[in-house]
Structure formats: structure tokens, C-alpha cells
Write an enzyme that holds these catalytic residues in place. Sequence first.
Site, PDB file in Angstrom:
ATOM      1  N   ARG A  16       0.870  -1.186   0.000  1.00 36.70           N
ATOM      2  CA  ARG A  16       0.000   0.000   0.000  1.00 36.70           C
ATOM      3  C   ARG A  16       0.899   1.226   0.000  1.00 36.70           C
ATOM      4  O   ARG A  16       2.107   1.133   0.121  1.00 36.70           O
ATOM      5  CB  ARG A  16      -1.029  -0.023   1.143  1.00 36.70           C
ATOM      6  CG  ARG A  16      -0.652  -0.638   2.430  1.00 36.70           C
ATOM      7  CD  ARG A  16       0.473   0.010   3.202  1.00 36.70           C
ATOM      8  NE  ARG A  16       0.253   1.429   3.380  1.00 36.70           N
ATOM      9  CZ  ARG A  16       1.197   2.305   3.657  1.00 36.70           C
ATOM     10  NH1 ARG A  16       2.478   1.933   3.798  1.00 36.70           N
ATOM     11  NH2 ARG A  16       0.935   3.580   3.786  1.00 36.70           N
ATOM     12  N   GLY A  17       0.242   2.401  -0.124  1.00 36.04           N
ATOM     13  CA  GLY A  17       1.022   3.636  -0.259  1.00 36.04           C
ATOM     14  C   GLY A  17       1.128   3.963  -1.742  1.00 36.04           C
ATOM     15  O   GLY A  17       1.451   3.088  -2.553  1.00 36.04           O
ATOM     16  N   ALA A  18       0.845   5.220  -2.081  1.00 37.29           N
ATOM     17  CA  ALA A  18       0.692   5.565  -3.497  1.00 37.29           C
ATOM     18  C   ALA A  18       1.901   5.199  -4.388  1.00 37.29           C
ATOM     19  O   ALA A  18       1.735   4.504  -5.400  1.00 37.29           O
ATOM     20  CB  ALA A  18       0.331   7.045  -3.621  1.00 37.29           C
ATOM     21  N   ARG A  61      -7.631  -0.473  -6.160  1.00 36.58           N
ATOM     22  CA  ARG A  61      -7.683   0.694  -5.257  1.00 36.58           C
ATOM     23  C   ARG A  61      -7.855   1.943  -6.132  1.00 36.58           C
ATOM     24  O   ARG A  61      -6.939   2.301  -6.888  1.00 36.58           O
ATOM     25  CB  ARG A  61      -6.405   0.782  -4.405  1.00 36.58           C
ATOM     26  CG  ARG A  61      -6.233  -0.464  -3.530  1.00 36.58           C
ATOM     27  CD  ARG A  61      -5.417  -0.193  -2.297  1.00 36.58           C
ATOM     28  NE  ARG A  61      -6.101   0.633  -1.340  1.00 36.58           N
ATOM     29  CZ  ARG A  61      -5.483   1.258  -0.315  1.00 36.58           C
ATOM     30  NH1 ARG A  61      -4.188   1.130  -0.152  1.00 36.58           N
ATOM     31  NH2 ARG A  61      -6.173   1.992   0.528  1.00 36.58           N
ATOM     32  N   GLN A  76      -1.720   2.327  10.110  1.00 33.65           N
ATOM     33  CA  GLN A  76      -0.446   2.401   9.366  1.00 33.65           C
ATOM     34  C   GLN A  76       0.606   3.177  10.163  1.00 33.65           C
ATOM     35  O   GLN A  76       1.805   2.915  10.033  1.00 33.65           O
ATOM     36  CB  GLN A  76      -0.651   3.092   8.004  1.00 33.65           C
ATOM     37  CG  GLN A  76      -1.412   2.282   6.988  1.00 33.65           C
ATOM     38  CD  GLN A  76      -2.892   2.616   7.006  1.00 33.65           C
ATOM     39  OE1 GLN A  76      -3.439   3.029   8.017  1.00 33.65           O
ATOM     40  NE2 GLN A  76      -3.551   2.406   5.884  1.00 33.65           N
ATOM     41  N   ASP A 105      -2.290  10.753  -1.937  1.00 36.99           N
ATOM     42  CA  ASP A 105      -2.664   9.693  -2.871  1.00 36.99           C
ATOM     43  C   ASP A 105      -3.019  10.254  -4.240  1.00 36.99           C
ATOM     44  O   ASP A 105      -2.934   9.569  -5.256  1.00 36.99           O
ATOM     45  CB  ASP A 105      -3.830   8.884  -2.316  1.00 36.99           C
ATOM     46  CG  ASP A 105      -3.320   7.910  -1.280  1.00 36.99           C
ATOM     47  OD1 ASP A 105      -3.163   8.319  -0.122  1.00 36.99           O
ATOM     48  OD2 ASP A 105      -3.004   6.769  -1.661  1.00 36.99           O
ATOM     49  N   ASN A 133      -5.785  12.176   0.691  1.00 36.58           N
ATOM     50  CA  ASN A 133      -4.817  11.388   1.470  1.00 36.58           C
ATOM     51  C   ASN A 133      -5.586  10.636   2.558  1.00 36.58           C
ATOM     52  O   ASN A 133      -6.804  10.800   2.716  1.00 36.58           O
ATOM     53  CB  ASN A 133      -3.737  12.295   2.072  1.00 36.58           C
ATOM     54  CG  ASN A 133      -2.562  11.501   2.610  1.00 36.58           C
ATOM     55  OD1 ASN A 133      -2.025  10.613   1.926  1.00 36.58           O
ATOM     56  ND2 ASN A 133      -2.152  11.766   3.840  1.00 36.58           N
ATOM     57  N   LYS A 134      -4.896   9.823   3.290  1.00 40.26           N
ATOM     58  CA  LYS A 134      -5.491   8.962   4.320  1.00 40.26           C
ATOM     59  C   LYS A 134      -6.493   9.719   5.191  1.00 40.26           C
ATOM     60  O   LYS A 134      -6.221  10.839   5.609  1.00 40.26           O
ATOM     61  CB  LYS A 134      -4.353   8.370   5.161  1.00 40.26           C
ATOM     62  CG  LYS A 134      -4.761   7.465   6.298  1.00 40.26           C
ATOM     63  CD  LYS A 134      -5.667   6.339   5.853  1.00 40.26           C
ATOM     64  CE  LYS A 134      -5.087   5.488   4.740  1.00 40.26           C
ATOM     65  NZ  LYS A 134      -6.113   4.610   4.106  1.00 40.26           N
TER      66      LYS A 134
HETATM   67  O1  MRU Z   1      -4.456   3.106   2.478  1.00 42.03           O
HETATM   68  P1  MRU Z   1      -2.997   3.354   2.307  1.00 42.03           P
HETATM   69  O2  MRU Z   1      -2.169   2.819   3.411  1.00 42.03           O
HETATM   70  O3  MRU Z   1      -2.510   2.940   0.935  1.00 42.03           O
HETATM   71  O4  MRU Z   1      -2.874   4.953   2.369  1.00 42.03           O
HETATM   72  C1  MRU Z   1      -1.614   5.536   2.196  1.00 42.03           C
HETATM   73  C2  MRU Z   1      -1.629   7.007   2.343  1.00 42.03           C
HETATM   74  O5  MRU Z   1      -2.659   7.623   2.526  1.00 42.03           O
HETATM   75  C3  MRU Z   1      -0.317   7.718   2.151  1.00 42.03           C
HETATM   76  O6  MRU Z   1      -0.289   8.899   2.897  1.00 42.03           O
HETATM   77  C4  MRU Z   1      -0.137   8.072   0.657  1.00 42.03           C
HETATM   78  O7  MRU Z   1      -0.341   6.943  -0.142  1.00 42.03           O
HETATM   79  C5  MRU Z   1       1.183   8.634   0.391  1.00 42.03           C
HETATM   80  S1  MRU Z   1       2.444   7.414   0.576  1.00 42.03           S
HETATM   81  C6  MRU Z   1       3.925   8.091   0.240  1.00 42.03           C
END
Ligand code: MRU
Length: 323
Positions: free
Chosen positions: A55-57, A89, A183, A224, A234-235
Site C-alpha cells: 500500500r502507499g501511493a 484501489r 499504518q 494519494d 490522502n489517508k
Molecule cells: O491506504 P494506504 O495505506 O494505501 O494509504 C496511504 C496514504 O494515505 C499515504 O499517505 C499516501 O499513499 C502517500 S504514501 C507516500
Amino acid sequence: MSSPGLEGSPIPPTIEWMGDHIRLIDQRRLPDELVLVEVHSVEKLCDLISTLAIRGAPALGAAGAMGVALASLQARDLSEVASMLKATRPTAVNLAWGVDRALAAPDPVAEAVRIAADDVAVNQAIGAHGTAVVPDDARVITHCNTGSLACVGWGTALGVIRSSHDAGRRPSVWVDETRPVLQGARLTAWELQQLGIPATLVVDSMAGSLMAAGEVDLAIVGADRIAANGDVANKIGTYSLAVLARYHEVPFYVAAPTSTIDLATASGSQVVVEERSGSEVVEVGGVRLAPEGMAAQNWAFDITPAELVTGYITEEGVSDRVL
Ligand code: MRU
């Protein structure tokens, strides 16, 4: 560790191309165990993405490209595979970006490998630029995980903190636990321990009190998707943090590669926000907290309006605008 830019790092690359398959860290097992998974099919990869093993963009960008690369070696229908991967996603634009880059390339494998290598270099450039906004001894609050694990390596917002630590700025970090799937508590806390950067875990709802007490100098988060007008997806919880930062006059920075800027999306209102299962809210680590049958809403991301963002830190520099 072989990835360029990560030599000597205590955290291995999040995802690697192994010649005919993919190897990735199973983030569901952290912080207890660092387990690597070998991935030989796109179906398996889609499942690992959906269940947040990866996970993570930026990490999703590399995963998307490697998924297309894998399918190209297996003579699969690439447009079908691309749709499957993108559907896992919807909010992180890097996933579709990585898929489309590999799809358009004459050699999807070479393109996927290039995307992975570029990711580390881009993040280190973000870190170098971002160090300029981190004062000496800064107490930085961050949300979710934007570190090495959210990328191929190094990190975006956490990468800025890591670079400023390496540059001798002595930052310390308030780590938002980041409900519902933690996370921050599981991944950011683990990374900061590996890196020896002072960090303290807090519940998400403590951010306002910390700011009111004068305990926060700076907020840095990832993204994201950044819309053309600068709105940031973002999250979930990022928007609340940005509102609190504005009220308390704490600078609020967004660190992301330019690949996260989506000029095709005019504003945050057009972003598709992923809705995940209510079970992630009702349960923590498989343990039910709420009464059986309780309804729960689980928007995985929120939109922070551009007006709340002090600056965007990309591999090109720091700016108060995205364009
Ligand atoms: O649901 P996730 O864990 O994929 O969400 C991740 C985030 O919201 C991060 O802040 C974002 O992807 C940036 S990661 C460098």
C-alpha cells in the site's frame, strides 16, 4: 540490498522485480515480522493490493507496473490485466499511472524496473528539497505511513524527515496511529525505530491538544492524489489535521512525487474516495471492539482543500502551488 540509493538502509525495498516474478514485503505482518512474499500471478498481486499487504501511493505505482510486466511475460490480455489492477484501489493515482506507463512501453519489464529505480531517486530529491522547511530540532507530526514502505524505498513525507535527520537537523516525530488500520502505529513507528529517529506514538485525536500545547512545529503528510487546483486526497484524518494546523498556525506541508499530481482531476470533489469494509472500523487486528452487528462507515481517504496547504514538496522543489 541491491537497490540503488538504498545501500546500507535497514529497510529493504518494498517491492522488487526478480526477473520473472515480483517480491514484496507483506506489510500486514509488520511490525512483528518482516516477511517477503514471492508473487507469480496478477490475481495474487491484486489480492495483496486489496488486502493492504502492499500500500502507499508510490509503492502501488511500482506494483501496477510490475503487474503489467508479469502479465506481459505470461502472454496475458494486457488491457484486461490493466483493468483488474486499477480496480483494486481507486484513489491513489500512482497505481493507474504505473499500469499505464508499463502498458504504453515497448518493454513493460524494463519500464517497471525503471519506475522502481526512479522512485527511490525521486524520493531522495523530495527529501533533499524538503529538508529546507524542517527547522533544527523540529517536532514534526505526520499521518499514516509515507515512508520506505509506502514507496519502493526512502519515503515521501517520512523521507523528508529521514533526509533532515541525516542532514543533522535532529527532528523528532509525533506519529498519528492512523485508525482504522493503524499504518502509523504499525508501519511508521517501525520504520522510525529502524532508522533511529526519535518518535512518539499518539492517538489521532491528540493532534489538536499537542498543537494547542505548542508541541508541534510542523506537519508533513503524503498524498494519494493531488488535483490540478492543489486539493489533496490522502489517508482519512489528513483533513482534520490540516484544519487543526491552520487554527494553530502550524505549517502544513504535503510531500509527493509529481506522478501523484493528477492534472486530469480539476479539484478534490472529483476524486473517487475508496470505501473499505466497515469491519476495519469495528475490529482491530481481528478483535471486535463494537457490539456485534454495529454499522460502520469506512472512507479510506479524505480531501484537504488547497487553501490549507502551506506548500507542496516534490522532486522539483518546494512550492505553494502545484502548477
Ligand atoms: O491506504 P494506504 O495505506 O494505501 O494509504 C496511504 C496514504 O494515505 C499515504 O499517505 C499516501 O499513499 C502517500 S504514501 C507516500
